[in-house]
Design a protein around this motif. Structure first.
Motif, mmCIF file in Angstrom:
data_model
loop_
_atom_site.group_PDB
_atom_site.id
_atom_site.type_symbol
_atom_site.label_atom_id
_atom_site.label_comp_id
_atom_site.label_asym_id
_atom_site.label_seq_id
_atom_site.Cartn_x
_atom_site.Cartn_y
_atom_site.Cartn_z
ATOM 1 N N ILE A 76 0.938 -1.012 -0.432
ATOM 2 C CA ILE A 76 0.169 -0.131 0.025
ATOM 3 C C ILE A 76 0.549 1.725 0.463
ATOM 4 O O ILE A 76 0.497 2.231 -0.993
ATOM 5 N N PRO A 77 1.767 1.225 1.090
ATOM 6 C CA PRO A 77 2.512 3.133 0.866
ATOM 7 C C PRO A 77 3.186 2.626 -0.339
ATOM 8 O O PRO A 77 4.315 3.644 -1.295
ATOM 9 N N ILE A 78 4.128 1.147 -0.709
ATOM 10 C CA ILE A 78 4.768 1.479 -1.786
ATOM 11 C C ILE A 78 4.400 2.048 -3.138
ATOM 12 O O ILE A 78 4.876 2.661 -4.301
ATOM 13 N N VAL A 79 2.735 1.593 -3.680
ATOM 14 C CA VAL A 79 2.165 1.758 -4.654
ATOM 15 C C VAL A 79 2.053 3.419 -4.793
ATOM 16 O O VAL A 79 2.455 4.177 -5.606
ATOM 17 N N THR A 80 1.616 4.063 -3.403
ATOM 18 C CA THR A 80 1.710 5.196 -3.602
ATOM 19 C C THR A 80 3.038 6.041 -3.564
ATOM 20 O O THR A 80 2.391 6.808 -3.986
ATOM 21 N N LEU A 116 6.688 8.440 -9.715
ATOM 22 C CA LEU A 116 6.572 7.837 -11.407
ATOM 23 C C LEU A 116 6.242 9.778 -12.590
ATOM 24 O O LEU A 116 7.108 10.110 -13.583
ATOM 25 N N THR A 117 5.542 10.586 -11.908
ATOM 26 C CA THR A 117 5.599 11.705 -12.410
ATOM 27 C C THR A 117 6.688 12.508 -12.240
ATOM 28 O O THR A 117 6.803 13.116 -13.379
ATOM 29 N N PHE A 118 8.042 11.953 -11.680
ATOM 30 C CA PHE A 118 9.111 12.486 -11.697
ATOM 31 C C PHE A 118 9.830 11.984 -13.711
ATOM 32 O O PHE A 118 10.108 13.071 -13.842
ATOM 33 N N VAL A 148 8.218 12.803 -15.582
ATOM 34 C CA VAL A 148 7.630 13.053 -17.042
ATOM 35 C C VAL A 148 8.981 14.039 -17.599
ATOM 36 O O VAL A 148 8.966 14.318 -18.168
ATOM 37 N N GLY A 149 9.264 15.055 -16.250
ATOM 38 C CA GLY A 149 10.497 15.863 -16.313
ATOM 39 C C GLY A 149 11.710 15.081 -16.462
ATOM 40 O O GLY A 149 12.223 15.845 -16.969
ATOM 41 N N GLY A 150 11.939 13.414 -16.183
ATOM 42 C CA GLY A 150 13.153 12.787 -16.016
ATOM 43 C C GLY A 150 13.602 13.257 -17.930
ATOM 44 O O GLY A 150 14.787 13.283 -18.033
ATOM 45 N N THR A 151 12.758 12.905 -18.523
ATOM 46 C CA THR A 151 12.591 12.425 -19.747
ATOM 47 C C THR A 151 13.313 13.409 -21.073
ATOM 48 O O THR A 151 13.824 13.259 -21.599
ATOM 49 N N VAL A 152 13.458 14.837 -20.421
ATOM 50 C CA VAL A 152 13.697 16.440 -21.019
ATOM 51 C C VAL A 152 14.743 15.985 -20.931
ATOM 52 O O VAL A 152 15.584 15.822 -22.084
ATOM 53 N N LEU A 153 15.638 15.486 -20.047
ATOM 54 C CA LEU A 153 17.381 15.601 -19.545
ATOM 55 C C LEU A 153 17.805 14.295 -20.749
ATOM 56 O O LEU A 153 18.765 14.342 -21.193
ATOM 57 N N ALA A 154 16.755 12.782 -20.555
ATOM 58 C CA ALA A 154 17.512 11.896 -20.553
ATOM 59 C C ALA A 154 17.746 12.186 -22.180
ATOM 60 O O ALA A 154 18.443 12.136 -23.202
ATOM 61 N N GLU A 155 15.913 12.507 -22.947
ATOM 62 C CA GLU A 155 15.896 12.812 -24.409
ATOM 63 C C GLU A 155 17.015 13.188 -24.907
ATOM 64 O O GLU A 155 17.473 13.024 -25.950
ATOM 65 N N THR A 156 17.270 14.802 -23.992
ATOM 66 C CA THR A 156 18.326 15.843 -25.077
ATOM 67 C C THR A 156 19.678 14.879 -24.681
ATOM 68 O O THR A 156 20.344 15.078 -25.868
ATOM 69 N N VAL A 212 -2.079 15.718 -18.143
ATOM 70 C CA VAL A 212 -3.464 15.375 -18.529
ATOM 71 C C VAL A 212 -3.092 13.067 -17.541
ATOM 72 O O VAL A 212 -3.301 11.964 -17.232
ATOM 73 N N VAL A 213 -1.334 13.525 -18.064
ATOM 74 C CA VAL A 213 -1.442 11.919 -18.100
ATOM 75 C C VAL A 213 -0.923 11.530 -16.240
ATOM 76 O O VAL A 213 -1.248 11.018 -15.613
ATOM 77 N N ILE A 214 -0.440 12.883 -15.577
ATOM 78 C CA ILE A 214 0.132 12.511 -14.314
ATOM 79 C C ILE A 214 -1.262 12.627 -13.247
ATOM 80 O O ILE A 214 -1.494 11.652 -13.127
ATOM 81 N N ALA A 215 -2.636 13.080 -14.300
ATOM 82 C CA ALA A 215 -3.653 13.179 -12.938
ATOM 83 C C ALA A 215 -4.579 11.586 -13.463
ATOM 84 O O ALA A 215 -4.992 10.953 -11.912
ATOM 85 N N ALA A 216 -4.092 11.175 -14.568
ATOM 86 C CA ALA A 216 -4.256 9.684 -14.717
ATOM 87 C C ALA A 216 -4.034 9.220 -13.729
ATOM 88 O O ALA A 216 -4.368 7.391 -13.516
ATOM 89 N N ILE A 217 -2.360 9.203 -13.458
ATOM 90 C CA ILE A 217 -1.327 8.156 -13.085
ATOM 91 C C ILE A 217 -2.081 8.132 -10.965
ATOM 92 O O ILE A 217 -1.804 7.489 -10.342
ATOM 93 N N ALA A 218 -2.516 9.630 -10.884
ATOM 94 C CA ALA A 218 -2.786 9.753 -10.008
ATOM 95 C C ALA A 218 -3.710 8.970 -9.344
ATOM 96 O O ALA A 218 -4.353 8.356 -8.187
ATOM 97 N N LEU A 219 -5.054 8.956 -10.558
ATOM 98 C CA LEU A 219 -6.117 8.309 -10.037
ATOM 99 C C LEU A 219 -5.725 6.658 -10.480
ATOM 100 O O LEU A 219 -6.485 6.209 -9.424
#
Lengths: 526, 313
Positions: free
Chosen positions: B231-235, B241-243, B245-253, B285-292
């Motif tokens: 339960i705590p792990i999934v939360t 997981l939302t990090f 999204v920001g991380g991909t900018v750096l990795a893709e660059t 939208v993606v972040i909201a979907a993940i939280a949901l």
């Protein structure tokens, strides 16, 4: 089939924690281990199942039905896996934490069955066996599909008993098995254990700090203190004629014994109290959480300087009433009047000098990061008093002034509760509310705190609203008692009248449970 | 309860869409000029832009028509790429999704067992190594890890390609390995810590003592504890997981991957407002979907919550 403990002792990081203990338990017999927290009784129990905490180890020998347990080995040794369950099982105190909350009760019992068989059991057979085990503890088959949170405390402890016994052990260690339960559930669980034990010819080690649990239900008793057995013998004899001063002190401190001998801390006459003008009056207080009504039309009167007890089981609404009086909950209807002045619901209308609460758990109600002196100085500051009064506050609750430098972690449970009382008294309240304030304490400490409260009442003239699930404790301190059940006041009056001639059936039940009259078996072994 | 949660998410997205829409006005400079980008200004083009964005209508009408476009997939035109924004995003979303998915998979597959092992043998060598690695993963910046991995596994030991997205299939996977590991390191570090802490607490609990005392095997005991710790792990994992999204900018660059991260970076630099708006809202939208999804998983994992939901509905 006999269980033999020989020279069993526990060594901890700072030396010997439990001095060598020897005992013999016949099949179907019960050995009681009594003592206060820190006496080593739980360590002894854990050493017999090989579950001592890190840094502890056991020496000596334990033989169960001719088979020696690997006492000296570490808990994760393979030898222990074969012994645990099949030879010995441990039943824990709190049925709310000893079952995993996310698994169904039936599965939890089935795990023990499969562990004892050493292989998986086909689904249908497993279900049948689980239902059989549930029937043994008087639970319907549907409990197998329930999650623990869907059951009451008493039912959960029954599930735990079924799970502990599903491996058919020869020795069951029950560590305070009823301490977390209500009075009426306690007797039921103890009687159930006794019945199963006799049917199975099971040896039991019953650990308790409560003499009422031990009395009449156990054959022999070991009294432990500071890791040493100070007295041993047949239970009836030891309780009737204790030899060691510590055993005597334990028995005298036991609220049931004190109540039976008629000892009362209070000196106030009930008549005086009734004549005085009321300090607090509650009229028709009603409170519901959603659809559930927890208080319906409750009346309560507290005279200045009186100690009023409220008894009832958990869920009876007694804590909610206290919280409404203190403004921590908002009542839906009714009036709460303090010194002739009506108080609006909620905290906004309350001032610190009106009332203060002392909660049950002194471990969580004090900020662990602050020194005792800082905690008291803060409370004094809120009341506009100088922090130079801290030593006087400590002295008032019977603690030395040096305690101001200590932190809560360095104090015992009783000392912490004294600090909590001192903190509550800092704003000089007219009413002190004690919500199960002694329930988490050992009996002898309980008696000390009750004496302190009675003394404070005499010295300061404050009124005390004393809430407890334990009628015997309330009887020791209260002038008048109010009995609550299912959100209603079912009976109230002077303490001795209510207890000696209970008018309501529920009160009679409570009195019986508190006096353990129904707990003594028919052969009258007491 | 679930319906209320979904409505809440929709509400948050609605507010966000207004903010994103306002970006057009908040960007410094003249709106028309910004929308035109580097295209030459002449009255015809200006009129066309005013017409396309309904700049002569009231702001509310402008917003509604923009929102309608967004909901129907008409995201406007990228001034930099001269293609519809929807096409620009569609051609790059695959590689970013694959990168995030792979990174998440790698981090969970490594971090959860490592965290469990660390908790079971707390203080052992696995625990200490895992601890050192997670401090490294948490503190090393993504681009630094990326460069280091490139240097070691693409330059010194030419096992993996240096840059680009590959030609699809296995080749793309080969191109994604290093960037995924780069991202997974930071993510995994947090999950190791979360798992270890949650497991340590569960292993201390009464039900574990009770289970052991009944002779249950250590593997079963660990499984029971992990089920409670889930339960705590999934939360926690869904939050980190939302990090990604920001991380991909750096990795893709760093790895020159043609994904959404690089698209966002280029569009911001180029003031390609239509693309930035669309990507920002997409991320929301993606972040909201993940939280949901995390909330729904919570219901699945915890019967106590499930019961409250049942009682409330």
């Amino acid at each position: 089939m006999t269980v033999l403990l020989s020279e069993l002792s526990v060594l901890g990081p700072n030396g010997t924690m439990v001095e060598p203990v020897s005992a013999e338990i016949a099949p179907g017999a019960t050995l009681a281990l009594i003592g206060e927290s820190g006496s080593g009784k739980t360590l002894t129990a854990k050493s017999i199942v090989g579950l001592l905490p890190r840094g502890f180890r056991a020496t000596g020998a334990v033989t169960v039905a001719g088979q020696e347990l690997p006492v000296g080995l570490r808990g994760d040794d393979a030898a222990w896996r074969r012994a645990r369950g099949r030879s010995v099982s441990l039943l824990l105190q709190d049925p709310f934490t000893s079952l995993t909350p996310v698994h169904r009760c039936g599965d939890q019992i089935a795990w023990t069955l499969e562990a004892a068989h050493g292989h998986r059991i086909p689904r249908a057979a497993k279900r049948a066996q689980v239902e059989e085990r549930l029937a043994e503890v008087n639970l319907p088959a549907r409990v197998a599909d329930a999650f623990p949170h869907e059951l009451s405390g008493g039912m959960r402890q029954r599930v735990a008993i079924a799970a502990a016994l599903a491996s058919d052990p020869q020795l069951l260690i029950a560590d305070e098995p009823t301490t977390a339960l209500d009075a009426s559930n306690q007797a039921e669980i103890l009687d159930l254990l006794r019945r199963i034990q006799l049917e199975r010819r099971l040896s039991v080690i019953l650990i308790s700090h409560d003499l009422g649990v031990v009395r009449g239900r156990t054959d022999d008793v070991l009294v432990m203190r500071d890791g040493q057995v100070v007295e041993r013998g047949a239970t009836a004899e030891v309780l009737a004629a204790p030899e060691h001063p510590y055993t005597r002190a334990l028995i005298e401190a036991d609220p049931v014994v004190a109540a039976r001998s008629g000892a009362r801390i209070s000196a106030e006459e009930a008549a005086d109290v009734a004549e005085a003008e009321a300090l607090l009056v509650c009229e028709g207080v009603t409170k519901a959480f959603g659809v559930r009504t927890v208080l319906s039309d409750v009346d309560l009167t507290i005279a200045p300087g009186a100690i009023v007890g409220i008894v009832g089981e958990s869920g009876s609404g007694k804590s909610t009433l206290a919280r409404c009086i203190a403004g921590l909950e908002r009542e839906d209807a009714g009036r709460i009047v303090l010194s002739g002045e009506a108080l609006a619901p909620g905290r906004g209308s309350r001032t610190p000098d009106q009332m203060q609460i002392v909660f049950q758990d002194p471990y969580s109600s004090l900020n662990p990061m602050m020194s005792i002196g800082a905690i008291l100085a803060e409370a004094l500051g809120v009341a506009g008093r100088a922090s130079s009064e801290v030593p006087a506050m400590l002295e008032m609750v019977g603690l030395p002034a040096e305690f101001a430098k200590k932190r809560p972690a360095e104090l015992s449970g009783g000392q912490r509760q004294r600090v909590a009382i001192a903190r509550a008294l800092a704003p000089e309240p007219r009413l002190l509310i004690c919500d199960e304030s002694v329930s988490a304490l050992d009996v002898s400490v309980q008696a000390d705190i009750l004496a302190l409260l009675a003394r404070l009442r005499d010295e300061l003239g404050i009124a005390i609203l004393f809430i407890s699930h334990d009628l015997a404790v309330v009887r020791m301190i209260a002038d008048t008692v109010t009995v609550m059940w299912d959100g209603r006041v079912v009976e109230s009056g002077p303490c001795h009248e209510v207890l000696e001639q209970p008018a309501h059936e529920y009160t009679r039940l409570l009195v019986a449970a508190a006096m353990r009259e129904n707990a003594v078996p028919a052969d009258g072994k007491d | 309860m679930v319906a209320v949660r979904v409505l809440g998410v929709l509400g948050v997205l609605f507010v966000l869409s207004i903010i994103v829409f306002a970006m057009m006005y908040l960007a410094p400079g003249d709106i028309v000029k910004n929308l035109l980008g580097n295209r030459p200004m002449n009255p015809d083009v200006v009129a066309a832009v005013r017409e396309q964005y309904r700049l002569d209508d009231p702001v509310v009408v402008q917003y509604l028509s923009w929102l309608k476009g967004f909901l129907t997939g008409d995201l406007g035109e990228s001034i930099r790429l001269q293609v519809p924004v929807a096409d620009a995003i569609a051609s790059r979303v695959g590689i970013t999704a694959a990168l995030c998915g792979l990174a998440f998979l790698v981090s969970v597959a490594v971090a959860v067992p490592l965290g469990v092992r660390s908790a079971v043998k707390a203080g052992g060598w696995v625990d200490r190594t895992g601890n050192a690695l997670s401090i490294l993963g948490l503190s090393a910046p993504t681009f630094a890890v990326g460069l280091l991995l490139l240097y070691v596994f693409a330059y010194y030991l030419p096992i993996f390609p240096v840059y680009g997205g590959g030609d699809g299939g296995i080749d793309t996977l080969r191109h994604l390995v290093l960037p995924a590991i780069t991202l997974a390191l930071g993510l995994g570090a947090i999950i190791v810590k979360l798992t270890r802490t949650a497991m340590l607490r569960e292993l201390e609990s009464d039900y574990v003592t009770f289970a052991r005392s009944r002779g249950l095997g250590e593997r079963l005991v660990r499984r029971i504890a992990l089920r409670n710790a889930a339960i705590p792990i999934v939360t926690g994992a869904s939050l980190v997981l939302t990090f990604l999204v920001g991380g991909t900018v750096l990795a893709e660059t760093t790895y020159a991957l043609p994904g959404l991260g690089t698209l966002l970076q280029d569009s911001v630099l180029f003031k390609d407002i239509a693309v930035v708006q669309s990507l920002t809202l997409l991320v929301a939208v993606v972040i909201a979907a993940i939280a949901l999804i995390a909330d729904l998983t919570y219901i699945l994992l915890d019967p106590r919550v499930r019961r409250q939901m049942g009682a409330a509905s």
